[in-house]
Design a protein around this motif. Sequence first.
Motif, PDB file in Angstrom:
ATOM      1  N   PRO A 230       0.826  -1.205   0.000  1.00 30.70           N
ATOM      2  CA  PRO A 230       0.000   0.000   0.000  1.00 30.70           C
ATOM      3  C   PRO A 230       0.863   1.259   0.000  1.00 30.70           C
ATOM      4  O   PRO A 230       1.829   1.365   0.743  1.00 30.70           O
ATOM      5  CB  PRO A 230      -0.803  -0.125   1.291  1.00 30.70           C
ATOM      6  CG  PRO A 230      -0.126  -1.168   2.094  1.00 30.70           C
ATOM      7  CD  PRO A 230       0.567  -2.077   1.149  1.00 30.70           C
ATOM      8  N   VAL A 231       0.503   2.181  -0.877  1.00 28.65           N
ATOM      9  CA  VAL A 231       1.228   3.439  -0.963  1.00 28.65           C
ATOM     10  C   VAL A 231       0.914   4.229   0.303  1.00 28.65           C
ATOM     11  O   VAL A 231      -0.220   4.193   0.791  1.00 28.65           O
ATOM     12  CB  VAL A 231       0.755   4.231  -2.202  1.00 28.65           C
ATOM     13  CG1 VAL A 231       1.616   5.479  -2.383  1.00 28.65           C
ATOM     14  CG2 VAL A 231       0.806   3.350  -3.427  1.00 28.65           C
ATOM     15  N   LYS A 232       1.927   4.930   0.798  1.00 24.81           N
ATOM     16  CA  LYS A 232       1.692   5.722   2.002  1.00 24.81           C
ATOM     17  C   LYS A 232       0.688   6.821   1.662  1.00 24.81           C
ATOM     18  O   LYS A 232       0.925   7.659   0.787  1.00 24.81           O
ATOM     19  CB  LYS A 232       3.006   6.350   2.477  1.00 24.81           C
ATOM     20  CG  LYS A 232       2.860   6.997   3.833  1.00 24.81           C
ATOM     21  CD  LYS A 232       4.223   7.400   4.393  1.00 24.81           C
ATOM     22  CE  LYS A 232       4.060   8.139   5.687  1.00 24.81           C
ATOM     23  NZ  LYS A 232       4.107   9.588   5.528  1.00 24.81           N
ATOM     24  N   VAL A 233      -0.481   6.773   2.305  1.00 25.90           N
ATOM     25  CA  VAL A 233      -1.535   7.725   1.980  1.00 25.90           C
ATOM     26  C   VAL A 233      -1.296   9.019   2.742  1.00 25.90           C
ATOM     27  O   VAL A 233      -1.114   9.003   3.963  1.00 25.90           O
ATOM     28  CB  VAL A 233      -2.917   7.150   2.333  1.00 25.90           C
ATOM     29  CG1 VAL A 233      -4.007   8.157   2.014  1.00 25.90           C
ATOM     30  CG2 VAL A 233      -3.152   5.856   1.587  1.00 25.90           C
ATOM     31  N   ALA A 234      -1.291  10.119   1.995  1.00 25.80           N
ATOM     32  CA  ALA A 234      -1.090  11.408   2.635  1.00 25.80           C
ATOM     33  C   ALA A 234      -2.341  11.776   3.421  1.00 25.80           C
ATOM     34  O   ALA A 234      -3.454  11.541   2.975  1.00 25.80           O
ATOM     35  CB  ALA A 234      -0.800  12.467   1.589  1.00 25.80           C
ATOM     36  N   ALA A 235      -2.168  12.335   4.597  1.00 27.24           N
ATOM     37  CA  ALA A 235      -3.304  12.781   5.396  1.00 27.24           C
ATOM     38  C   ALA A 235      -3.451  14.292   5.229  1.00 27.24           C
ATOM     39  O   ALA A 235      -2.545  14.960   4.722  1.00 27.24           O
ATOM     40  CB  ALA A 235      -3.081  12.430   6.853  1.00 27.24           C
ATOM     41  N   ILE A 236      -4.605  14.802   5.647  1.00 23.78           N
ATOM     42  CA  ILE A 236      -4.812  16.244   5.570  1.00 23.78           C
ATOM     43  C   ILE A 236      -3.921  16.906   6.634  1.00 23.78           C
ATOM     44  O   ILE A 236      -3.966  16.534   7.809  1.00 23.78           O
ATOM     45  CB  ILE A 236      -6.286  16.599   5.813  1.00 23.78           C
ATOM     46  CG1 ILE A 236      -7.165  15.962   4.735  1.00 23.78           C
ATOM     47  CG2 ILE A 236      -6.472  18.110   5.843  1.00 23.78           C
ATOM     48  CD1 ILE A 236      -8.637  16.235   4.885  1.00 23.78           C
ATOM     49  N   VAL A 237      -3.106  17.850   6.186  1.00 22.94           N
ATOM     50  CA  VAL A 237      -2.237  18.563   7.110  1.00 22.94           C
ATOM     51  C   VAL A 237      -2.997  19.764   7.654  1.00 22.94           C
ATOM     52  O   VAL A 237      -3.663  20.475   6.889  1.00 22.94           O
ATOM     53  CB  VAL A 237      -0.954  19.034   6.371  1.00 22.94           C
ATOM     54  CG1 VAL A 237      -0.053  19.815   7.318  1.00 22.94           C
ATOM     55  CG2 VAL A 237      -0.223  17.834   5.789  1.00 22.94           C
ATOM     56  N   ASP A 238      -2.908  19.965   8.954  1.00 23.41           N
ATOM     57  CA  ASP A 238      -3.477  21.169   9.564  1.00 23.41           C
ATOM     58  C   ASP A 238      -4.980  21.273   9.279  1.00 23.41           C
ATOM     59  O   ASP A 238      -5.476  22.260   8.753  1.00 23.41           O
ATOM     60  CB  ASP A 238      -2.752  22.405   9.002  1.00 23.41           C
ATOM     61  CG  ASP A 238      -2.748  23.533  10.019  1.00 23.41           C
ATOM     62  OD1 ASP A 238      -3.354  23.344  11.089  1.00 23.41           O
ATOM     63  OD2 ASP A 238      -2.149  24.586   9.735  1.00 23.41           O
ATOM     64  N   ALA A 239      -5.712  20.194   9.627  1.00 20.39           N
ATOM     65  CA  ALA A 239      -7.129  20.114   9.279  1.00 20.39           C
ATOM     66  C   ALA A 239      -7.989  21.093  10.059  1.00 20.39           C
ATOM     67  O   ALA A 239      -9.164  21.277   9.741  1.00 20.39           O
ATOM     68  CB  ALA A 239      -7.646  18.695   9.509  1.00 20.39           C
TER      69      ALA A 239
END
Lengths: 223, 297
Positions: free
Chosen positions: B203-212
């Motif tokens: 699985p590709v490292k999924v980017a998370a929302i930064v500074d949500a």
Amino acid sequence: MLKAVYEWIDGRLDITPMWRDVADHEVPEHVNPAHHFSAFVYCFGGLTFFITVIQILSGMFLTMYYVPDIANAYASVDYLQHKVAFGVIVRGMHHWGASLVIVLMFLHTLRVFFTGSYKNPREMNWVIGMLTFGVMLGLGFTGYLLPWDNKAYFATKVGIEIAASVPFIGETIQNFLQGGDIVGAETIARFFALHVFFLPGVLLALLAAHFILIRKQGISGPL
Amino acid sequence: MATPTGNAQTVVYVGDSRVARPTKVHVPRDYMAYPGKSETFIPNFLLKEWMVGSVVLVGFLVLVVMHPAPLGYPADPTNSAFIPMPDWYFLFLYQLLKYPYLSEQFVVLGTVLIPGLAFTALTLIPFLDRTPERRFTKRPVPTMMMLLSLAAIVYLTWVSWDHYQHELKAKNIIPEHIAREQEMHAKKQAGGGTGGDQPEPAPVKVAAIVDADDAAYKEVYMKATCVQCHGAQLKGNGPIPGLLGIGDKYNAEQIMDIIRNGIGGMGAQYDANISMGLTDQNLEDLAAWLAKQKATP
């Protein structure tokens, strides 16, 4: 042995005249492509039936894997298409066969139209044929939704919106097809039922009537 | 002589049934009763028809093998970029609804009246065209009407398809079933080209929302036109790319430029957002926040 079995059944049901009538009836020269090459236009009806049989058989195999609900429909088609041995062939036959049936039935209709074969005494068979055409279009429309991909979903949504624009009964048709306020879980169940049970039932009845009338009236004569 | 067996032709019923005991073999009608070289249906004629049938079957199977049935991405009702298209044999009816006097308040003309009239007339043709003449050259009215209808069907189908192709090009959309095939093909290549059953790639490292918690996300992004296509979670939608990790590709200035001028299939969004009540400063903040969306912080 086989002969004895046949005679045992025939002695009770008298089946010989039935199949002898189908097998022995004369096919005239003007529809025989072996005598006149141009007579292949008379084959379109038989070919439509041939592809219809393919549709029924391939459809029966598809239902072995297909799951008619919104959570699994797409996944089951995806599995069938990419994992099941020959699944891509069976689904391909059903997909392209659906188009081919329409093409061949259209050509058959044009042949009957341009040879004036719908005229007295064959008016009823023309009407039955047109009803069959309508059922085939219905099968095409209901089958289009079943893979539950975006194309299926949005085409069905538009199709139901069009049906809903019919005056007076539009809303009833929409409710009947959708089974609710949106195209969703109930819709796919209904379309599956229509596609697999209701419409094929009507289709087989119409085809039986079509063939009985042809046998009764014979094929139209040469021009 | 208890039973009347004298006449073999008499129908003798078996028990209490109504089934007649067969008294004669079926005699087919004499071939001489028909003009020309007629032949029996089974097997003589059917074998010849099967010649035509097998040609059709081979062509059909070649088509099936060369073109797998299309399958796009799973249905997503929130996908607003998808161009709905019915099956090709409904296109001529669909195209009718795109003309001004057959749509909007006149839509009943396009959905019911014209198709209804055409199909009713075609169904009732035996009762409209009642002359005994069968040759189409000798009954010009039905023939001309059919030819005109055919021309209309061909024209409308072609226009509809042509329009769809242009729309795809203008919006830079690849039809989903093709995009999906390409994606699968690329995956196969990446997996060493061993075929369809290689293990799923890691699985590709999924980017998370930064500074949500930033107001630029909660107040601006959610109100802006962006959210309609790129989604509330910035994940994109089918052919529409997600915005997660967008900061790796563009800085704030470049993102602002994309908002102003559009990119690829996306049109300019600036004016639409201003007219929705957002200010220039809001959009600057949004661009700055999007630039912070880096997969690797």
